[in-house]
Design a protein around this motif. Structure first.
Motif, PDB file in Angstrom:
ATOM      1  N   ALA A 180      51.588  34.460  64.748  1.00 40.35           N
ATOM      2  CA  ALA A 180      51.914  35.202  65.979  1.00 40.35           C
ATOM      3  C   ALA A 180      53.157  34.619  66.650  1.00 40.35           C
ATOM      4  N   LYS A 181      53.867  35.460  67.367  1.00 34.06           N
ATOM      5  CA  LYS A 181      55.048  35.032  68.105  1.00 34.06           C
ATOM      6  C   LYS A 181      54.646  34.250  69.356  1.00 34.06           C
ATOM      7  N   GLN A 182      55.430  33.222  69.649  1.00 35.85           N
ATOM      8  CA  GLN A 182      55.232  32.429  70.857  1.00 35.85           C
ATOM      9  C   GLN A 182      56.562  32.345  71.599  1.00 35.85           C
ATOM     10  N   VAL A 183      56.523  32.669  72.862  1.00 32.73           N
ATOM     11  CA  VAL A 183      57.734  32.632  73.687  1.00 32.73           C
ATOM     12  C   VAL A 183      57.697  31.387  74.558  1.00 32.73           C
ATOM     13  N   LYS A 184      58.695  30.526  74.375  1.00 29.13           N
ATOM     14  CA  LYS A 184      58.828  29.316  75.172  1.00 29.13           C
ATOM     15  C   LYS A 184      60.208  29.325  75.818  1.00 29.13           C
ATOM     16  N   GLY A 185      60.195  29.626  77.111  1.00 33.36           N
ATOM     17  CA  GLY A 185      61.470  29.746  77.797  1.00 33.36           C
ATOM     18  C   GLY A 185      62.193  30.995  77.338  1.00 33.36           C
ATOM     19  N   ARG A 186      63.385  30.818  76.822  1.00 37.17           N
ATOM     20  CA  ARG A 186      64.172  31.939  76.327  1.00 37.17           C
ATOM     21  C   ARG A 186      64.139  32.028  74.800  1.00 37.17           C
ATOM     22  N   ARG A 187      63.364  31.145  74.168  1.00 37.86           N
ATOM     23  CA  ARG A 187      63.331  31.130  72.699  1.00 37.86           C
ATOM     24  C   ARG A 187      61.996  31.686  72.196  1.00 37.86           C
ATOM     25  N   VAL A 188      62.030  32.350  71.060  1.00 35.59           N
ATOM     26  CA  VAL A 188      60.849  32.952  70.442  1.00 35.59           C
ATOM     27  C   VAL A 188      60.544  32.196  69.156  1.00 35.59           C
ATOM     28  N   TYR A 189      59.323  31.699  69.033  1.00 32.29           N
ATOM     29  CA  TYR A 189      58.895  30.952  67.852  1.00 32.29           C
ATOM     30  C   TYR A 189      57.844  31.773  67.089  1.00 32.29           C
ATOM     31  N   GLY A 190      57.779  31.549  65.772  1.00 29.97           N
ATOM     32  CA  GLY A 190      56.756  32.205  64.959  1.00 29.97           C
ATOM     33  C   GLY A 190      57.150  33.623  64.600  1.00 29.97           C
ATOM     34  N   GLY A 191      56.123  34.421  64.413  1.00 27.16           N
ATOM     35  CA  GLY A 191      56.361  35.804  64.059  1.00 27.16           C
ATOM     36  C   GLY A 191      56.750  36.009  62.609  1.00 27.16           C
ATOM     37  N   GLN A 192      56.418  35.049  61.757  1.00 29.07           N
ATOM     38  CA  GLN A 192      56.795  35.172  60.354  1.00 29.07           C
ATOM     39  C   GLN A 192      55.564  35.420  59.491  1.00 29.07           C
ATOM     40  N   ASN A 193      55.798  35.967  58.331  1.00 26.86           N
ATOM     41  CA  ASN A 193      54.728  36.238  57.370  1.00 26.86           C
ATOM     42  C   ASN A 193      54.740  35.168  56.281  1.00 26.86           C
ATOM     43  N   THR A 194      53.571  34.707  55.927  1.00 24.09           N
ATOM     44  CA  THR A 194      53.438  33.721  54.856  1.00 24.09           C
ATOM     45  C   THR A 194      52.129  33.993  54.120  1.00 24.09           C
ATOM     46  N   HIS A 195      51.706  33.077  53.296  1.00 21.72           N
ATOM     47  CA  HIS A 195      50.448  33.281  52.561  1.00 21.72           C
ATOM     48  C   HIS A 195      49.764  31.936  52.319  1.00 21.72           C
ATOM     49  N   MET A 196      48.457  31.995  52.099  1.00 23.41           N
ATOM     50  CA  MET A 196      47.651  30.823  51.747  1.00 23.41           C
ATOM     51  C   MET A 196      47.151  31.010  50.313  1.00 23.41           C
ATOM     52  N   SER A 197      47.428  30.031  49.464  1.00 27.14           N
ATOM     53  CA  SER A 197      47.068  30.136  48.048  1.00 27.14           C
ATOM     54  C   SER A 197      45.700  29.523  47.796  1.00 27.14           C
ATOM     55  N   LEU A 198      44.839  30.278  47.138  1.00 28.70           N
ATOM     56  CA  LEU A 198      43.536  29.790  46.714  1.00 28.70           C
ATOM     57  C   LEU A 198      43.426  29.944  45.202  1.00 28.70           C
ATOM     58  N   LYS A 199      43.058  28.869  44.524  1.00 27.76           N
ATOM     59  CA  LYS A 199      42.935  28.943  43.074  1.00 27.76           C
ATOM     60  C   LYS A 199      41.781  29.861  42.677  1.00 27.76           C
ATOM     61  N   VAL A 200      41.988  30.621  41.624  1.00 28.93           N
ATOM     62  CA  VAL A 200      40.936  31.514  41.129  1.00 28.93           C
ATOM     63  C   VAL A 200      39.745  30.706  40.642  1.00 28.93           C
ATOM     64  N   CYS A 201      40.029  29.584  39.988  1.00 31.09           N
ATOM     65  CA  CYS A 201      38.960  28.705  39.484  1.00 31.09           C
ATOM     66  C   CYS A 201      39.129  27.329  40.108  1.00 31.09           C
ATOM     67  N   SER A 202      38.780  27.219  41.376  1.00 28.93           N
ATOM     68  CA  SER A 202      38.980  25.968  42.104  1.00 28.93           C
ATOM     69  C   SER A 202      37.961  24.894  41.743  1.00 28.93           C
ATOM     70  N   VAL A 203      36.851  25.292  41.126  1.00 29.59           N
ATOM     71  CA  VAL A 203      35.773  24.331  40.854  1.00 29.59           C
ATOM     72  C   VAL A 203      35.921  23.661  39.494  1.00 29.59           C
ATOM     73  N   GLY A 204      36.829  24.147  38.665  1.00 33.61           N
ATOM     74  CA  GLY A 204      37.039  23.525  37.358  1.00 33.61           C
ATOM     75  C   GLY A 204      35.822  23.665  36.449  1.00 33.61           C
ATOM     76  N   VAL A 205      35.463  22.547  35.798  1.00 36.27           N
ATOM     77  CA  VAL A 205      34.374  22.561  34.825  1.00 36.27           C
ATOM     78  C   VAL A 205      33.071  22.008  35.399  1.00 36.27           C
ATOM     79  N   LEU A 206      33.037  21.730  36.696  1.00 33.88           N
ATOM     80  CA  LEU A 206      31.821  21.167  37.291  1.00 33.88           C
ATOM     81  C   LEU A 206      30.585  22.041  37.071  1.00 33.88           C
ATOM     82  N   PRO A 207      30.666  23.364  37.279  1.00 32.24           N
ATOM     83  CA  PRO A 207      29.472  24.191  37.026  1.00 32.24           C
ATOM     84  C   PRO A 207      28.977  24.105  35.587  1.00 32.24           C
ATOM     85  N   LEU A 208      29.903  24.045  34.627  1.00 31.30           N
ATOM     86  CA  LEU A 208      29.497  23.944  33.221  1.00 31.30           C
ATOM     87  C   LEU A 208      28.815  22.615  32.954  1.00 31.30           C
TER      88      LEU A 208
END
Length: 330
Positions: free
Chosen positions: A242-270
């Protein structure tokens, strides 16, 4: 790939870590050939030659021949793996451990210390069961209290030493010490399998033997590619700051992503699923032997490749994958 390896060896820190890991793995393989004092090697060879089930195949795959040789590293790091799984389960069930885990680095150190104590306790229990169970069947040259105590102390100390090596590889080596030890054991069995495959193909004297070997090699290559593809796969979840306004400057407002591994647990279940399935057959064999009715029933209906084994193992793998994925996501 060769260029990457060459660059890695040009960096002094990485070169030292690779050399340190290599030395540790050599020590493990040398220890895997040292026999446990008081053990009759003839009994070990005859015992495993008569096996009709798959009760000990799981341990053999991880120990790289240490278990069938009944060396000082016969237990390998299986008690540590079981201990880590138990601690992860208890972290959810016990609020005190959950608070400890959320304390950051200090809390993780405390949990790691408890895991080490649990590992030694499990190794003590497993080595005692083996010394008594196998000792009654002729494993020990002299079945008495002193011989059993020597075997128990040796196997427990060997497992604790393997745990220490794994932690040192994680700290001073290339990382993932426990996985490196498991890989070393599997690769040693893989080498023996390759030699046996070429020997059988040569002894067969027909093209079918070499064709089977080629099919196995191609399937192995395909499996490695598929596993690597899935392991490196990730799900990118879009995030908008979200955008944040501090004084006369605007911070944020950018798009990004969070990466999650498809197989984050590895071989532990096996690992957990196969450990769970291997435990009843191992216990039955230690108590009643290979000629008991319970063991014969287990070997017939729950051996690797049977319908019951595949169904139960698939259900366990899915259940443990769901459980560990929830932990990893949190």
């Amino acid at each position: 790939m060769l260029k990457t390896v060459r660059k890695a060896f040009q960096i002094e820190d990485i070169r030292k870590r690779i050399f340190y890991t290599f030395v540790m793995l050599v020590i493990v393989r040398l220890g895997s050939q040292l026999p446990t004092p008081g053990v009759d090697p003839t009994f070990i060879k005859e015992f495993f030659a008569q096996q009709t089930g798959d009760a000990f195949n799981f341990f053999e795959a991880f120990t790289g021949g240490s278990f069938t040789n009944f060396s000082i590293f016969a237990l390998s790091i299986t008690p540590y793996i079981t201990s880590s799984i138990i601690m992860q389960l208890l972290t959810i069930a016990i609020p005190k451990l959950e608070e400890m885990q959320k304390e950051g680095e200090e809390g993780r150190k405390k949990i790691a210390a408890i895991t080490r104590y649990v590992t030694v306790a499990l190794a003590l229990i497993e080595s005692t069961a083996m010394a008594v169970g196998f000792g009654r069947q002729g494993l020990l040259e002299e079945y008495n209290f002193v011989s059993c105590a020597v075997v128990v102390c040796t196997l427990t100390a060997g497992s604790a030493f393997m745990m220490w090596i794994g932690e040192r590889i994680t700290e001073k080596g290339v990382g993932n010490g426990i996985s490196m030890l498991i890989m070393a054991g599997i690769l040693s069995n893989l080498f023996n399998g390759i030699v046996a495959g070429f020997t059988n193909a040569s002894a067969n004297g027909t093209s079918s033997g070499w064709l089977n070997l080629l099919v196995i090699a191609v399937m192995f290559l395909i499996m490695v590619i598929v596993v690597t593809f899935v392991d490196m796969g990730e799900r990118r979840i879009p995030l908008q700051i979200a955008k944040q306004v501090k004084g006369r400057r605007v911070y944020g407002g950018q798009n990004t992503h969070m990466s999650l591994k498809v197989c984050s647990v590895g071989v532990l279940p096996l690992i957990f699923a196969y450990s769970f399935l291997a435990f009843p057959g191992t216990l039955i064999q230690l108590i009643g032997g290979t000629k008991s009715g319970a063991y014969l029933w287990w070997a017939m209906h729950m051996s690797t490749g049977s319908v019951g084994y595949m169904i139960i193992s698939a259900l366990l793998i899915m259940a443990f994958t769901f459980f560990y994925s929830s932990i990893s996501f949190d």
